[in-house]
Scaffold this motif. Structure first.
Motif, PDB file in Angstrom:
ATOM      1  N   GLN A   1      42.889  25.011   2.084  1.00  0.00           N
ATOM      2  CA  GLN A   1      43.994  24.257   2.666  1.00  0.00           C
ATOM      3  C   GLN A   1      43.488  23.102   3.511  1.00  0.00           C
ATOM      4  OE1 GLN A   1      47.498  24.672   2.089  1.00  0.00           O
ATOM      5  NE2 GLN A   1      47.227  22.626   2.944  1.00  0.00           N
TER       6      GLN A   1
ATOM      7  N   HIS B   1      50.200  35.944 -13.763  1.00  0.00           N
ATOM      8  CA  HIS B   1      51.229  36.587 -12.950  1.00  0.00           C
ATOM      9  C   HIS B   1      50.628  37.575 -11.940  1.00  0.00           C
ATOM     10  CE1 HIS B   1      54.064  34.706 -15.643  1.00  0.00           C
ATOM     11  NE2 HIS B   1      53.477  35.273 -16.680  1.00  0.00           N
TER      12      HIS B   1
ATOM     13  N   VAL C   1      49.588  34.347  -7.541  1.00  0.00           N
ATOM     14  CA  VAL C   1      50.920  33.776  -7.264  1.00  0.00           C
ATOM     15  C   VAL C   1      51.064  33.493  -5.768  1.00  0.00           C
ATOM     16  CG1 VAL C   1      53.397  34.232  -7.301  1.00  0.00           C
ATOM     17  CG2 VAL C   1      51.973  34.880  -9.267  1.00  0.00           C
ATOM     18  N   ALA C   2      50.615  34.448  -4.935  1.00  0.00           N
ATOM     19  CA  ALA C   2      50.732  34.268  -3.484  1.00  0.00           C
ATOM     20  C   ALA C   2      49.909  33.080  -3.002  1.00  0.00           C
ATOM     21  CB  ALA C   2      50.286  35.543  -2.772  1.00  0.00           C
ATOM     22  N   ARG C   3      48.750  32.878  -3.603  1.00  0.00           N
ATOM     23  CA  ARG C   3      47.896  31.757  -3.205  1.00  0.00           C
ATOM     24  C   ARG C   3      48.630  30.430  -3.383  1.00  0.00           C
ATOM     25  NH1 ARG C   3      42.812  29.374  -3.039  1.00  0.00           N
ATOM     26  NH2 ARG C   3      42.500  27.632  -4.456  1.00  0.00           N
ATOM     27  N   TYR C   4      49.256  30.250  -4.532  1.00  0.00           N
ATOM     28  CA  TYR C   4      49.898  28.961  -4.809  1.00  0.00           C
ATOM     29  C   TYR C   4      51.257  28.822  -4.137  1.00  0.00           C
ATOM     30  CZ  TYR C   4      46.013  28.103  -7.821  1.00  0.00           C
ATOM     31  OH  TYR C   4      44.731  27.898  -8.266  1.00  0.00           O
ATOM     32  N   GLU C   5      51.842  29.935  -3.716  1.00  0.00           N
ATOM     33  CA  GLU C   5      53.056  29.840  -2.910  1.00  0.00           C
ATOM     34  C   GLU C   5      52.753  29.303  -1.515  1.00  0.00           C
ATOM     35  OE1 GLU C   5      54.632  33.769  -2.965  1.00  0.00           O
ATOM     36  OE2 GLU C   5      55.823  33.452  -4.791  1.00  0.00           O
ATOM     37  N   ARG C   6      51.522  29.492  -1.052  1.00  0.00           N
ATOM     38  CA  ARG C   6      51.150  29.108   0.309  1.00  0.00           C
ATOM     39  C   ARG C   6      50.429  27.768   0.381  1.00  0.00           C
ATOM     40  NH1 ARG C   6      47.690  33.839   2.533  1.00  0.00           N
ATOM     41  NH2 ARG C   6      47.671  32.490   4.375  1.00  0.00           N
TER      42      ARG C   6
ATOM     43  N   ASN D   1      49.517  23.924   0.128  1.00  0.00           N
ATOM     44  CA  ASN D   1      50.279  22.685   0.150  1.00  0.00           C
ATOM     45  C   ASN D   1      49.342  21.519  -0.064  1.00  0.00           C
ATOM     46  OD1 ASN D   1      53.002  23.655   0.867  1.00  0.00           O
ATOM     47  ND2 ASN D   1      52.025  24.298   2.774  1.00  0.00           N
TER      48      ASN D   1
ATOM     49  N   TYR E   1      50.705  26.028 -12.535  1.00  0.00           N
ATOM     50  CA  TYR E   1      51.189  25.576 -11.232  1.00  0.00           C
ATOM     51  C   TYR E   1      50.848  24.093 -11.109  1.00  0.00           C
ATOM     52  CZ  TYR E   1      52.114  25.114  -6.275  1.00  0.00           C
ATOM     53  OH  TYR E   1      52.623  24.708  -5.080  1.00  0.00           O
ATOM     54  N   PRO E   2      51.767  23.257 -10.589  1.00  0.00           N
ATOM     55  CA  PRO E   2      53.036  23.598  -9.940  1.00  0.00           C
ATOM     56  C   PRO E   2      54.200  23.871 -10.892  1.00  0.00           C
ATOM     57  CG  PRO E   2      52.654  21.246  -9.805  1.00  0.00           C
ATOM     58  CD  PRO E   2      51.414  21.837 -10.424  1.00  0.00           C
ATOM     59  N   GLU E   3      54.096  23.435 -12.164  1.00  0.00           N
ATOM     60  CA  GLU E   3      55.156  23.708 -13.123  1.00  0.00           C
ATOM     61  C   GLU E   3      54.592  24.543 -14.260  1.00  0.00           C
ATOM     62  OE1 GLU E   3      57.090  20.219 -14.439  1.00  0.00           O
ATOM     63  OE2 GLU E   3      57.678  19.544 -12.427  1.00  0.00           O
TER      64      GLU E   3
END
Length: 332
Positions: A161, A180, A185-190, A192, A253-255
């Motif tokens: 980050q 999945h 998934v959690a890594r890319y949710e956080r 920025n 990710y992001p799409e």
């Protein structure tokens, strides 16, 4: 007689035994692993590492390279430890004279062996902390043994980050089996910033490239040894390989792009079918696709049921007749 334990000290206060052994390694090009027992501090500080060609031998890290690395560590510490920088220089200057004044730019110093998970993580962390671009290949090793992926590492997340906050970019390639995974998934949710991830059925071994100037790859199966590579020709090769895999990979990710299922055959089953036709065993197929062997066999059974196969030999024939290996993905 009880052996005397090695005294604790910092690298700036290299012990006499360590100084003598390191100097001998510089003069002779290596020392035997048995000799390092008198000065274990040299391995702890990363001043000696196992030779790539002969694990029984320990080769010295060029003093200029070692000094630079230690100074970087010192610079990241709090202000009251900055006095160590001058002491590090005093320690290594005479050793650099023994080394003939090399600057660490010759071919031999462009590939270094890092020994120990802690040292590997520390050196990679230093490179990323000073970088502006991170390219990484992360194969799935946990699913092969039916274990969940490891949780998000707090230090690695903070380091990545920070790179993004500096305006840097991160590109990561995964295997499809990690698309999945909760930790991924959690890594890319956080995270920025300018970060992207894609996936493939098969990828290379783990690879980390920072600023297209330094790369890190595993040097043994359990990843307790790693190679730190700064040779321009090798870096160019790794970057080219990464770029080509990136163009073939599926966005996650992001799409995220979903893989289409055609005629009841999933993309995963098509990848397995291709390996079956090549004659690979279930174990090899599972390893190459980053899954455990039970999962691979479930997919093979579903593929056989879809194609109406009653035997392994017939399955190969039906795969060839179905034309499914000639289909090209237009999505994931």
């Amino acid at each position: 007689m009880i052996p005397v334990p090695h005294p604790e000290h910092g690298v700036e206060n290299l012990c006499p035994a360590g100084t003598e052994l390191y100097a001998r390694a510089l003069r002779e090009g290596y020392v035997l692993g048995a000799d390092a027992g008198k000065a274990p501090c040299l391995l702890d500080f990363g001043l000696l590492h196992p030779a790539v060609t002969d694990p029984e031998k320990l080769e010295p890290v060029a003093p200029a390279v070692a000094l630079h690395r230690m100074l970087r560590i010192a610079e990241e510490r709090i202000a009251d430890e900055r006095r160590r920088e001058a002491r590090l220089t005093e320690t290594f200057e005479p050793l650099m004279r023994i080394d003939g004044g090399r600057t660490g730019t010759d071919d031999s110093s462009m590939i270094s062996v890092l020994s120990g998970i802690d040292l590997i993580g520390r050196v990679i962390g230093q490179a990323v902390a000073a970088g502006s671009e991170l390219l990484a290949v992360q194969p799935n090793t946990s699913d092969r043994h039916a274990e969940p992926p490891p949780p998000v590492h707090a230090e690695a997340f903070a380091r990545d980050q920070a790179l993004l906050d500096r305006g840097g970019r991160i590109r990561t390639l995964y295997q499809h089996t990690l698309r999945h995974a909760p930790s991924v998934v959690a890594r890319y949710e956080r995270l920025n910033g300018d970060v992207e991830a894609r996936s493939l059925d098969e990828v290379t071994e783990r690879l980390i490239i920072v600023d297209r100037t330094v790369a890190f790859i595993p040097a043994n199966k359990d990843r307790t040894l790693a190679l730190e590579i700064r040779h321009p020709a090798l870096i160019a090769f790794f970057v080219t390989a990464f770029d080509r895999l990136w163009r073939l990979a599926t966005p996650m990710y992001p799409e995220a792009v979903q893989q289409p299922t055609r005629d009841g055959i999933t993309p995963r089953q098509r990848a397995i079918a291709a390996l079956l036709v090549e004659g690979h065993t279930d174990a090899v197929i599972a390893d190459r696709l980053g899954m455990n062997i039970r999962t691979a066999r479930v997919h093979i059974a579903k593929l056989a049921a879809t194609l109406g196969s009653e035997s392994r030999a017939q399955l190969g024939y039906l795969i060839g007749q179905s034309g499914l290996l000639g289909q090209e993905d237009t999505g994931e």
